[in-house]
Design an enzyme around this catalytic site. Sequence first.
Site, PDB file in Angstrom:
ATOM      1  CG  ASP A  16     136.570  91.427 102.062  1.00 21.05           C
ATOM      2  OD1 ASP A  16     136.749  92.637 102.302  1.00 21.05           O
ATOM      3  OD2 ASP A  16     137.100  90.525 102.706  1.00 21.05           O
ATOM      4  CD  GLU A  47     139.661  87.789 102.478  1.00 21.58           C
ATOM      5  OE1 GLU A  47     140.731  87.347 102.889  1.00 21.58           O
ATOM      6  OE2 GLU A  47     138.673  87.960 103.218  1.00 21.58           O
ATOM      7  CG  ASN A  48     136.177  86.590 100.891  1.00 24.93           C
ATOM      8  OD1 ASN A  48     136.245  87.748 101.272  1.00 24.93           O
ATOM      9  ND2 ASN A  48     136.583  85.567 101.609  1.00 24.93           N
ATOM     10  CG  ASN A  76     141.527  86.202 106.511  1.00 23.45           C
ATOM     11  OD1 ASN A  76     141.075  87.202 105.947  1.00 23.45           O
ATOM     12  ND2 ASN A  76     140.750  85.311 107.081  1.00 23.45           N
ATOM     13  CG  HIS A  77     139.643  83.678 103.357  1.00 22.90           C
ATOM     14  ND1 HIS A  77     139.592  82.414 103.890  1.00 22.90           N
ATOM     15  CD2 HIS A  77     138.803  84.438 104.104  1.00 22.90           C
ATOM     16  CE1 HIS A  77     138.743  82.395 104.915  1.00 22.90           C
ATOM     17  NE2 HIS A  77     138.263  83.609 105.064  1.00 22.90           N
ATOM     18  CG  HIS A 162     141.851  91.622 104.947  1.00 23.61           C
ATOM     19  ND1 HIS A 162     140.851  91.840 104.035  1.00 23.61           N
ATOM     20  CD2 HIS A 162     141.620  90.382 105.446  1.00 23.61           C
ATOM     21  CE1 HIS A 162     140.067  90.778 103.966  1.00 23.61           C
ATOM     22  NE2 HIS A 162     140.513  89.884 104.827  1.00 23.61           N
ATOM     23  CG  HIS A 187     138.700  90.333 107.839  1.00 20.12           C
ATOM     24  ND1 HIS A 187     138.877  89.080 107.286  1.00 20.12           N
ATOM     25  CD2 HIS A 187     138.492  90.124 109.170  1.00 20.12           C
ATOM     26  CE1 HIS A 187     138.791  88.152 108.249  1.00 20.12           C
ATOM     27  NE2 HIS A 187     138.547  88.753 109.391  1.00 20.12           N
ATOM     28  CG  HIS A 189     132.769  89.786 104.367  1.00 19.14           C
ATOM     29  ND1 HIS A 189     132.495  88.585 103.750  1.00 19.14           N
ATOM     30  CD2 HIS A 189     134.106  89.979 104.210  1.00 19.14           C
ATOM     31  CE1 HIS A 189     133.616  88.059 103.264  1.00 19.14           C
ATOM     32  NE2 HIS A 189     134.598  88.898 103.539  1.00 19.14           N
TER      33      HIS A 189
HETATM   34 FE   LIG Z   1     136.745  88.577 103.234  1.00 21.18          FE
HETATM   35 FE   LIG Z   2     139.312  88.251 105.329  1.00 17.58          FE
END
Ligand SMILES: [Fe+2]
Ligand SMILES: [Fe+2]
Length: 284
Positions: A16, A47-48, A76-77, A162, A187, A189
């Site tokens: 990420d 995703e981030n 998920n983001h 993820h 996911h 991090h």
């Molecule tokens: Fe993330």
């Molecule tokens: Fe995530």
Amino acid sequence: MQPKGESTVRILAIGDVMGRAGRECLEKALPEAKRQFSPDVIIANGENAAGGFGITEKILLQFLQEQGIHVVTTGNHWADKKEIYGFKKKYSELLVPANMYNVDEAREGFVIKEWQPGYRYAVINLLGRVFMKGENRCPFMALDRILKQIPPAVKVRVVDFHAETSSEKQALAQYAVGRVSLFYGTHTHCPTADERVFGNKTGFVTDLGMTGAYDSVIGIETDHSLRHFLQQDFKKFEPSEKDPWFCFLLADIDRATGYCQHVARYRWKMSDMNLVEAEKGENT
Ligand SMILES: [Fe+2]
Ligand SMILES: [Fe+2]
């Protein structure tokens, strides 16, 4: 990392990428990683990438065109920036998890590309169900379904799973042994130090870790996170920029069999990099 063999395809995988600090890490450190390791395929989770939540088209194009990343996975983001609904279909290189509740499973979650003419690889993006919001579909069944859609001749297959828990990640990886070349988690991090090759076939690490600021709470400014936990205050929830690290995994895959030969994990602290020092020198 050992020297690259004649029949090897080398994958560089990045977890990420968190906010501005993560993007700046990529800009500074990825060219150096390319110079040192000559990867054939570069995959990053975006995703981030935009302010810690979602990804914009501008950032996606920076990743693909300026930084030479070949496939951008998410999690998920993926839809935190609503503009993604407008540009998602334009880019086959942008993946969203196939089994996520707000994704059309029939069309999403994997891509087949070439790293050079005639040599194909597949990248698959799946989401965990344990401690993850939403009624997400079974990642095991989603993996089976996608693998059936990938031609047997495409031997080199990479999965970004993820997910929150180590157990779910390791279970799905074990389920995939011999059927995918490289399986890694994203996911949390937080990078894990457990890279290995299952059955001399499938390279694995539980989590690649984030590329972003580690003087933080999983990339979020510490004060903001503490206000969340202590006072349920979400008003300000922004990424930290303190102490950025570039975390990545290299995997060498035999292109004839699709089996992983070797994996190696790297953590480059930007404050330690000569590259950054050189830049500082130029500025003074
Ligand atoms: Fe993330
Ligand atoms: Fe995530």
